[in-house]
Motif scaffolding. Structure first.
Motif, mmCIF file in Angstrom:
data_model
loop_
_atom_site.group_PDB
_atom_site.id
_atom_site.type_symbol
_atom_site.label_atom_id
_atom_site.label_comp_id
_atom_site.label_asym_id
_atom_site.label_seq_id
_atom_site.Cartn_x
_atom_site.Cartn_y
_atom_site.Cartn_z
ATOM 1 N N LEU A 424 1.061 -1.102 -0.049
ATOM 2 C CA LEU A 424 0.028 0.503 -0.137
ATOM 3 C C LEU A 424 1.176 1.486 -0.165
ATOM 4 O O LEU A 424 0.073 2.339 0.235
ATOM 5 C CB LEU A 424 -1.220 -0.252 1.502
ATOM 6 C CG LEU A 424 -1.561 -0.626 1.796
ATOM 7 C CD1 LEU A 424 -2.471 -0.421 2.506
ATOM 8 C CD2 LEU A 424 -2.790 -0.932 -0.051
ATOM 9 N N ASN A 425 2.298 1.254 0.519
ATOM 10 C CA ASN A 425 3.484 2.553 0.869
ATOM 11 C C ASN A 425 2.282 2.836 1.713
ATOM 12 O O ASN A 425 2.552 4.826 1.140
ATOM 13 C CB ASN A 425 3.212 3.103 -1.101
ATOM 14 C CG ASN A 425 4.889 3.782 -0.980
ATOM 15 O OD1 ASN A 425 5.777 3.524 0.149
ATOM 16 N ND2 ASN A 425 4.792 4.653 -1.656
ATOM 17 N N VAL A 426 1.987 2.757 2.652
ATOM 18 C CA VAL A 426 1.363 3.893 3.754
ATOM 19 C C VAL A 426 1.097 2.682 5.203
ATOM 20 O O VAL A 426 1.700 1.812 5.196
ATOM 21 C CB VAL A 426 0.146 4.009 3.533
ATOM 22 C CG1 VAL A 426 -0.432 4.908 2.403
ATOM 23 C CG2 VAL A 426 -1.008 2.732 4.041
ATOM 24 N N PRO A 427 1.360 3.722 6.254
ATOM 25 C CA PRO A 427 1.513 2.715 7.860
ATOM 26 C C PRO A 427 0.398 1.905 7.727
ATOM 27 O O PRO A 427 -0.715 2.337 7.493
ATOM 28 C CB PRO A 427 1.627 3.967 8.493
ATOM 29 C CG PRO A 427 1.773 5.504 7.992
ATOM 30 C CD PRO A 427 1.558 5.194 6.265
ATOM 31 N N VAL A 428 0.362 0.776 8.365
ATOM 32 C CA VAL A 428 -0.160 0.152 9.231
ATOM 33 C C VAL A 428 -0.360 0.228 10.154
ATOM 34 O O VAL A 428 0.819 -0.356 10.715
ATOM 35 C CB VAL A 428 -0.180 -1.236 7.908
ATOM 36 C CG1 VAL A 428 -1.073 -2.506 8.798
ATOM 37 C CG2 VAL A 428 -0.937 -2.087 6.455
ATOM 38 N N ILE A 429 -1.367 0.627 10.861
ATOM 39 C CA ILE A 429 -1.380 0.790 12.363
ATOM 40 C C ILE A 429 -2.693 -0.354 12.921
ATOM 41 O O ILE A 429 -3.659 -0.874 12.795
ATOM 42 C CB ILE A 429 -1.425 1.530 12.976
ATOM 43 C CG1 ILE A 429 -1.198 3.081 12.161
ATOM 44 C CG2 ILE A 429 -2.175 2.163 14.114
ATOM 45 C CD1 ILE A 429 -1.725 4.260 12.276
ATOM 46 N N ARG A 430 -1.180 -1.628 14.369
ATOM 47 C CA ARG A 430 -2.579 -2.025 14.689
ATOM 48 C C ARG A 430 -2.874 -2.020 16.056
ATOM 49 O O ARG A 430 -1.810 -1.528 16.897
ATOM 50 C CB ARG A 430 -1.307 -3.581 14.723
ATOM 51 C CG ARG A 430 -1.938 -4.887 15.483
ATOM 52 C CD ARG A 430 -1.612 -6.176 15.321
ATOM 53 N NE ARG A 430 -0.259 -6.160 15.588
ATOM 54 C CZ ARG A 430 0.908 -6.722 15.074
ATOM 55 N NH1 ARG A 430 0.805 -7.911 14.149
ATOM 56 N NH2 ARG A 430 1.633 -6.902 15.894
ATOM 57 N N PRO A 431 -4.156 -1.561 16.367
ATOM 58 C CA PRO A 431 -4.261 -0.794 17.622
ATOM 59 C C PRO A 431 -3.922 -1.743 19.287
ATOM 60 O O PRO A 431 -3.682 -2.978 19.164
ATOM 61 C CB PRO A 431 -5.426 -0.502 17.428
ATOM 62 C CG PRO A 431 -6.113 -1.423 16.562
ATOM 63 C CD PRO A 431 -5.041 -2.464 15.770
#
Length: 493
Positions: A424-431
């Motif tokens: 995706l070329n974006v940050p992936v954030i796991r809560p």
């Protein structure tokens, strides 16, 4: 007397029923879960036993209370979240279903959808409901149950039958058959709900031959709709939302442009689009995000039919891994996919392709391919499908995604999350709390009874556990996406 600050969330999923007790900080106090069998009577058919859905959900609710050392008297409200589109029809007098539940993955009505498409009905459906004409949604399943069960259609026309998605079935049973409702999120997934009027649509009911008398009353996602005595004392049932809408709420994606993706049996990506439905030009779905009070908010959604289910398939059918968690260790044995691509189109392809006739495909096999390559290709196949949806979403919305919030079982897989960020070329954030589906249902219920005062109070509870940043160079990304595009074309031959 101590103040009641606990919420019981019932999370009725495709492969298991769960119950979680949350406190006022949004922390899980106790969790109970029971898997239940999937029924496959014919190729492309998927069913559940309605009695098992209810039995497993009730037993997990009771167990979660026991584990939390609480009684019904300590619970402020019950919130319900559920697998969507799965369709049940039952007799109003006896409460007995006329057959098994037809699961959202079931493809038995694909040919009927093809016939409607030839008559150009797909345009009417898209305009009124925001949905693509597909066997995935409830309308064709209701039609099938009424027409393939002896006497059911006549009884339905006489007002003696009730249709419900799983939320309706649970509320019916929780209230001893006193309450027949669905919330606006679940209603918006039936292909019978008009997105602009917020009500059942007579033209669509006519198209599918569904009598209005079988339909539940539509309520908001956050209001007291009934009381249940199934757990001892009376507890208000105060929150209902389909699983993906609940996860969007639980991820605190409360503002337009915020996006979450849930990695469950399937993958479901939702983007909050504000207080008006956004029509998709790229075969995504316009849907209700939730309704609180008189205010309805909307989302764009893309669905991947098979995500975590491909890991179960590697475990149960191929025996490549002993447990679902083992796939990451196996996939890490190789540095890349070795040119192998796995398109898990076991039940057709969802957004943005919408091809019910596509089938699962593995391409690029060589003599040097081993099980680690296949495991890696399976994980990557999930991420590629998500990437296809996000590209369509960005084209519809007209802006680039800033971050992706993730949840669901497979979001615990670090290899998959890193690859997703790379693609995706974006940050992936796991809560910190990945139980966002059940948490969303708890938040909606708690809002209705005053445990939380506002969405902004809830949003303060969301915390990051891990942020995955993209590391892949553009040339590698392009090369991999080209390979995926070729594999997709093979799955649709």
């Amino acid at each position: 007397m101590r103040q009641k600050k606990y919420i019981l969330a019932l999370d009725q999923g495709t492969t298991s029923s769960r119950a979680i007790v949350f406190d006022a900080l949004g922390q899980a106090v106790a969790v109970a879960q029971r898997e239940f069998p999937q029924l496959y009577p014919k190729p492309g058919w998927v069913e559940h036993d309605p009695a098992t859905i209810w039995k497993t959900q009730l037993s997990t609710a009771k167990r979660a209370l026991r584990l939390a050392k609480l009684s019904a008297a300590d619970i402020s409200a019950v919130g319900i979240t559920n697998q969507r589109e799965t369709t049940l029809v039952w007799d109003r007098a006896t409460g007995k279903p006329i057959g098994n539940a037809i699961v959202w993955q079931d493809r038995r009505t694909a040919n009927f959808c093809d016939a409607l498409r030839r008559d150009k009905a797909d345009r009417l459906i898209r305009r009124k409901t925001g949905l693509e004409l597909d066997a995935y949604f409830s309308a064709t399943k209701i039609r099938w149950l009424l027409r393939n069960t002896k006497g059911a259609l006549a009884k339905a026309r006489a007002g003696q039958m009730a249709f419900g998605t799983v939320d309706s079935w649970l509320v019916w049973n929780l209230t001893g058959g006193q309450t027949h409702v669905t919330d606006t999120t679940n209603a918006s997934r039936t292909m019978l709900f008009n997105l602009r009027t917020g009500d059942w649509d007579d033209e669509l009911l006519n198209l599918f031959g569904v009598p209005r008398s079988v339909l539940p009353k539509i309520v908001s996602s956050s209001e007291v709709v009934a009381e249940t005595r199934s757990l001892g004392q009376a507890i208000p049932v105060a929150g209902i939302a389909g699983d993906q809408h609940a996860a969007l709420f639980g991820q605190c994606c409360h503002r337009p442009g915020m996006v979450k993706n849930t990695y469950g049996t399937g993958c479901f990506m939702l983007m909050h689009t504000g207080d008006k439905p956004m029509a998709s030009r790229n075969k995504l779905l316009s849907t209700v995000a939730w309704k609180i009070g008189n205010k309805t908010e909307y989302a764009l959604e893309g669905s991947v039919f098979v995500a975590g289910a491909v890991i179960q398939w590697l475990r149960d059918e191929l025996g490549l891994i002993k447990s679902s968690a083992g796939i990451e260790r196996l996939a890490e044995r190789v540095p890349d996919n070795g040119g192998v691509y796995l398109v898990p189109a076991f039940t057709g392809l969802g957004a943005p392709h919408w091809n019910p006739h596509a089938r699962g495909t593995i391409t690029g096999l060589t003599r040097g391919t081993n099980k680690a390559h296949i495991a890696r290709a399976a994980l990557e196949g999930i991420a590629y499908q998500v990437n296809d949806i996000l590209a369509a979403m960005e084209r519809d919305a007209g802006f680039r995604l800033r971050e992706l919030r993730v949840d669901g079982g497979a979001s615990a897989n670090n290899l998959l999350m890193q690859f997703q960020s790379d693609l995706l070329n974006v940050p992936v954030i796991r809560p910190a709390n990945t139980e966002t589906t059940a948490l969303g249902a708890a938040y909606l219920a708690g809002l209705a009874v005053g445990v939380w005062k506002s969405k902004s109070e809830i949003a303060k509870q969301w915390k990051i556990a891990k942020r995955f940043k993209p590391k892949m160079n553009p040339a590698s990304r392009r090369e991999r996406l080209t390979g995926w595009t070729h594999a997709l074309s093979q799955a649709q031959l």
